[in-house]
Design a protein around this motif. Structure first.
Motif, PDB file in Angstrom:
ATOM      1  N   VAL A  53       0.829  -1.199   0.000  1.00 31.63           N
ATOM      2  CA  VAL A  53       0.000   0.000   0.000  1.00 31.63           C
ATOM      3  C   VAL A  53       0.867   1.254   0.000  1.00 31.63           C
ATOM      4  O   VAL A  53       2.026   1.231   0.399  1.00 31.63           O
ATOM      5  CB  VAL A  53      -0.964   0.033   1.211  1.00 31.63           C
ATOM      6  CG1 VAL A  53      -1.932  -1.137   1.162  1.00 31.63           C
ATOM      7  CG2 VAL A  53      -0.207   0.061   2.527  1.00 31.63           C
ATOM      8  N   CYS A  54       0.286   2.353  -0.434  1.00 31.44           N
ATOM      9  CA  CYS A  54       0.954   3.647  -0.428  1.00 31.44           C
ATOM     10  C   CYS A  54       1.175   4.087   1.012  1.00 31.44           C
ATOM     11  O   CYS A  54       0.247   4.116   1.827  1.00 31.44           O
ATOM     12  CB  CYS A  54       0.100   4.675  -1.165  1.00 31.44           C
ATOM     13  SG  CYS A  54       0.797   6.346  -1.186  1.00 31.44           S
ATOM     14  N   LEU A  55       2.417   4.413   1.332  1.00 29.24           N
ATOM     15  CA  LEU A  55       2.769   4.795   2.704  1.00 29.24           C
ATOM     16  C   LEU A  55       2.806   6.301   2.908  1.00 29.24           C
ATOM     17  O   LEU A  55       3.277   6.775   3.947  1.00 29.24           O
ATOM     18  CB  LEU A  55       4.115   4.170   3.081  1.00 29.24           C
ATOM     19  CG  LEU A  55       4.127   2.646   3.072  1.00 29.24           C
ATOM     20  CD1 LEU A  55       5.516   2.115   3.402  1.00 29.24           C
ATOM     21  CD2 LEU A  55       3.096   2.093   4.046  1.00 29.24           C
ATOM     22  N   TYR A  56       2.281   7.076   1.953  1.00 27.16           N
ATOM     23  CA  TYR A  56       2.242   8.529   2.107  1.00 27.16           C
ATOM     24  C   TYR A  56       1.403   8.903   3.321  1.00 27.16           C
ATOM     25  O   TYR A  56       0.305   8.398   3.522  1.00 27.16           O
ATOM     26  CB  TYR A  56       1.662   9.191   0.852  1.00 27.16           C
ATOM     27  CG  TYR A  56       1.362  10.652   1.067  1.00 27.16           C
ATOM     28  CD1 TYR A  56       2.387  11.592   1.036  1.00 27.16           C
ATOM     29  CD2 TYR A  56       0.068  11.089   1.327  1.00 27.16           C
ATOM     30  CE1 TYR A  56       2.125  12.934   1.259  1.00 27.16           C
ATOM     31  CE2 TYR A  56      -0.201  12.425   1.549  1.00 27.16           C
ATOM     32  CZ  TYR A  56       0.831  13.342   1.524  1.00 27.16           C
ATOM     33  OH  TYR A  56       0.567  14.671   1.756  1.00 27.16           O
ATOM     34  N   GLY A  65       3.006  10.890  12.022  1.00 27.41           N
ATOM     35  CA  GLY A  65       2.003  10.392  12.962  1.00 27.41           C
ATOM     36  C   GLY A  65       0.593  10.349  12.420  1.00 27.41           C
ATOM     37  O   GLY A  65      -0.302   9.822  13.070  1.00 27.41           O
ATOM     38  N   GLU A  66       0.352  10.903  11.227  1.00 28.29           N
ATOM     39  CA  GLU A  66      -0.990  10.859  10.644  1.00 28.29           C
ATOM     40  C   GLU A  66      -1.171   9.567   9.854  1.00 28.29           C
ATOM     41  O   GLU A  66      -0.209   8.881   9.529  1.00 28.29           O
ATOM     42  CB  GLU A  66      -1.228  12.082   9.750  1.00 28.29           C
ATOM     43  CG  GLU A  66      -1.318  13.369  10.561  1.00 28.29           C
ATOM     44  CD  GLU A  66      -1.692  14.567   9.716  1.00 28.29           C
ATOM     45  OE1 GLU A  66      -2.190  14.397   8.580  1.00 28.29           O
ATOM     46  OE2 GLU A  66      -1.485  15.691  10.195  1.00 28.29           O
ATOM     47  N   SER A  67      -2.401   9.247   9.545  1.00 27.12           N
ATOM     48  CA  SER A  67      -2.717   8.014   8.829  1.00 27.12           C
ATOM     49  C   SER A  67      -2.079   7.996   7.443  1.00 27.12           C
ATOM     50  O   SER A  67      -2.008   9.018   6.766  1.00 27.12           O
ATOM     51  CB  SER A  67      -4.226   7.861   8.667  1.00 27.12           C
ATOM     52  OG  SER A  67      -4.833   7.742   9.925  1.00 27.12           O
ATOM     53  N   ILE A  68      -1.651   6.793   7.029  1.00 28.35           N
ATOM     54  CA  ILE A  68      -1.097   6.625   5.686  1.00 28.35           C
ATOM     55  C   ILE A  68      -2.225   6.563   4.663  1.00 28.35           C
ATOM     56  O   ILE A  68      -3.373   6.286   4.996  1.00 28.35           O
ATOM     57  CB  ILE A  68      -0.209   5.364   5.584  1.00 28.35           C
ATOM     58  CG1 ILE A  68      -1.029   4.100   5.856  1.00 28.35           C
ATOM     59  CG2 ILE A  68       1.003   5.469   6.489  1.00 28.35           C
ATOM     60  CD1 ILE A  68      -0.298   2.804   5.527  1.00 28.35           C
ATOM     61  N   CYS A  69      -1.890   6.792   3.406  1.00 30.58           N
ATOM     62  CA  CYS A  69      -2.863   6.731   2.311  1.00 30.58           C
ATOM     63  C   CYS A  69      -3.512   5.344   2.252  1.00 30.58           C
ATOM     64  O   CYS A  69      -4.725   5.225   2.194  1.00 30.58           O
ATOM     65  CB  CYS A  69      -2.166   7.070   1.000  1.00 30.58           C
ATOM     66  SG  CYS A  69      -3.131   6.767  -0.492  1.00 30.58           S
ATOM     67  N   ALA A  70      -2.701   4.291   2.212  1.00 27.56           N
ATOM     68  CA  ALA A  70      -3.136   2.891   2.236  1.00 27.56           C
ATOM     69  C   ALA A  70      -3.855   2.405   0.980  1.00 27.56           C
ATOM     70  O   ALA A  70      -4.375   1.299   0.951  1.00 27.56           O
ATOM     71  CB  ALA A  70      -3.962   2.572   3.476  1.00 27.56           C
TER      72      ALA A  70
END
Length: 102
Positions: free
Chosen positions: A20-23, A28-33
């Protein structure tokens, strides 16, 4: 409405091994996924060579985090432990030598 500026950065090593995209917009914010489609190797000023899993929407940001050393489609073993970078795609490392000890 004020536009939020996001400076491209490479965060600490991830333990996320799904493809998955780890952006993440900020530490500390949620990744793109979203499913990763590109694997970008950059020379990060902080960490040295780093492979970044990215979706099509965030690949430009991945490329902007450092000098691009290579890129290939994200598939198969990309991002898993015991893999080696290749321009065609990642390969399983069957050498039996632990990273950093060979």
């Amino acid at each position: 409405m004020t536009e939020r500026y996001v400076r491209p950065y490479v965060g600490p090593e991830s333990t996320e091994h799904r493809g998955v995209c780890l952006y993440a917009p900020n530490p500390g914010e949620s990744i793109c996924a979203v499913d990763a489609t590109r694997h970008v190797l950059v020379d990060s000023p902080t960490y040295g060579p780093v492979g970044l899993a990215s979706c099509g929407d965030h690949v430009a940001i991945a490329r902007a985090t450092g000098r691009v050393l290579g890129e290939h489609p994200f598939a198969g073993v990309c991002g898993l432990p015991s893999t080696r970078w290749s321009t065609e795609g990642c390969d399983l490392d069957a050498s039996g030598v632990e990273p950093g000890r060979g």
